[in-house]
Design a protein around this motif. Sequence first.
Motif, PDB file in Angstrom:
ATOM      1  N   PRO A   1       0.492  -1.316   0.361  1.00  0.00           N
ATOM      2  CA  PRO A   1       0.007  -0.145  -0.360  1.00  0.00           C
ATOM      3  C   PRO A   1       0.659   1.493  -0.281  1.00  0.00           C
ATOM      4  N   ALA A   2       1.728   1.367  -0.127  1.00  0.00           N
ATOM      5  CA  ALA A   2       2.893   2.337  -0.638  1.00  0.00           C
ATOM      6  C   ALA A   2       2.690   3.846  -1.475  1.00  0.00           C
ATOM      7  N   ALA A   3       1.384   3.768  -1.768  1.00  0.00           N
ATOM      8  CA  ALA A   3       0.715   4.460  -2.989  1.00  0.00           C
ATOM      9  C   ALA A   3      -0.213   5.475  -1.508  1.00  0.00           C
ATOM     10  N   ILE A   4      -0.870   4.645  -1.578  1.00  0.00           N
ATOM     11  CA  ILE A   4      -1.861   5.080   0.150  1.00  0.00           C
ATOM     12  C   ILE A   4      -0.978   5.452   1.606  1.00  0.00           C
ATOM     13  N   GLU A   5      -0.322   4.968   1.229  1.00  0.00           N
ATOM     14  CA  GLU A   5       0.225   5.563   2.614  1.00  0.00           C
ATOM     15  C   GLU A   5       1.407   7.015   2.366  1.00  0.00           C
ATOM     16  N   ASP A   6       1.053   7.308   1.413  1.00  0.00           N
ATOM     17  CA  ASP A   6       1.739   8.566   1.128  1.00  0.00           C
ATOM     18  C   ASP A   6       0.426   9.641   1.044  1.00  0.00           C
ATOM     19  N   THR A   7      -0.442   8.733   0.569  1.00  0.00           N
ATOM     20  CA  THR A   7      -1.905   9.395   0.628  1.00  0.00           C
ATOM     21  C   THR A   7      -2.415   9.899   1.690  1.00  0.00           C
TER      22      THR A   7
END
Length: 294
Positions: free
Chosen positions: A106-112
Amino acid sequence: MSAASDMVRKTFGEGDDKRDAGLITPDNIERYDDIQYGTDPKWNVLDVYRPKFCKGDKLPVIVSVHGGGWVYGDKERYQYYCMSLAQHGFAVVNFTYRLAPEHKYPAAIEDTNAVFKWALENADEYDFDTAHIFGVGDSAGAHQLGLYTAICTNKEYAAEYDFKVPEGFKPTAVALNCGAYKIDVSGGSDDLTVALMGDYLPGKGTEQEIHMVGVVNHITEEYVPVFYMTCTGDFLLDQAPILEAKLLEKKIPHEFHFYGDKDHELGHVFHCNIKSEEAVKCNKDECDFFKKFM
């Protein structure tokens, strides 16, 4: 990287270059560029756009989660679209996030999550109205914003993730444009979604992973109001009724817009092409929806 991801990066990039050719920063927009919001100086950067005619005013915020098939895109590709939203009286946060396959879900969701947290923590510096923070996303960005909103509103689902959302936070409302809300990997090896999920998901699309990344699997009665749209030529057109059914089931306030007709074909994420009249109308509709909650 799969051949599918390589193709998406090439063809989407060529299309975006053509779409944005000749565009410049509008005279009525002030911008703050390349602000680092996380630990990675390459991927964790954002811009803030504000209308000059609201200088010094605390403004409602729109955080934009860009699309690109989970493997493509950055804030530069979305700057003109985001500045067009700011012209409606919003402060807009436009950010780059970590992409697959280099960085798996979930890297992109962590960044979000890090960006929403950054907006809350830096509200005074940029005159953000933290009582009214909205989100927009299209295509894969709509998928990821949809999942993030579920994390903010579904404690059981949130417990599946290692990161924590800011205490008590959820977006005021979200706009999901031409998005993917139920992931189908029943197609063969030549199916684009199957190939991209193979790059996006650590297990390349296990049954558990597909359930985890299905937005409609995690919408509860606590979900926030939703604007969602599609159009005649959207290859994710069939996803809109799937989302609608869940929003109706959970009694979530929502507003659906369909653009184009049989004589006027519009393509996937047409709203990002701010040179077009249809995009101007769609983006105004979206901002008007947000203003109902202010």
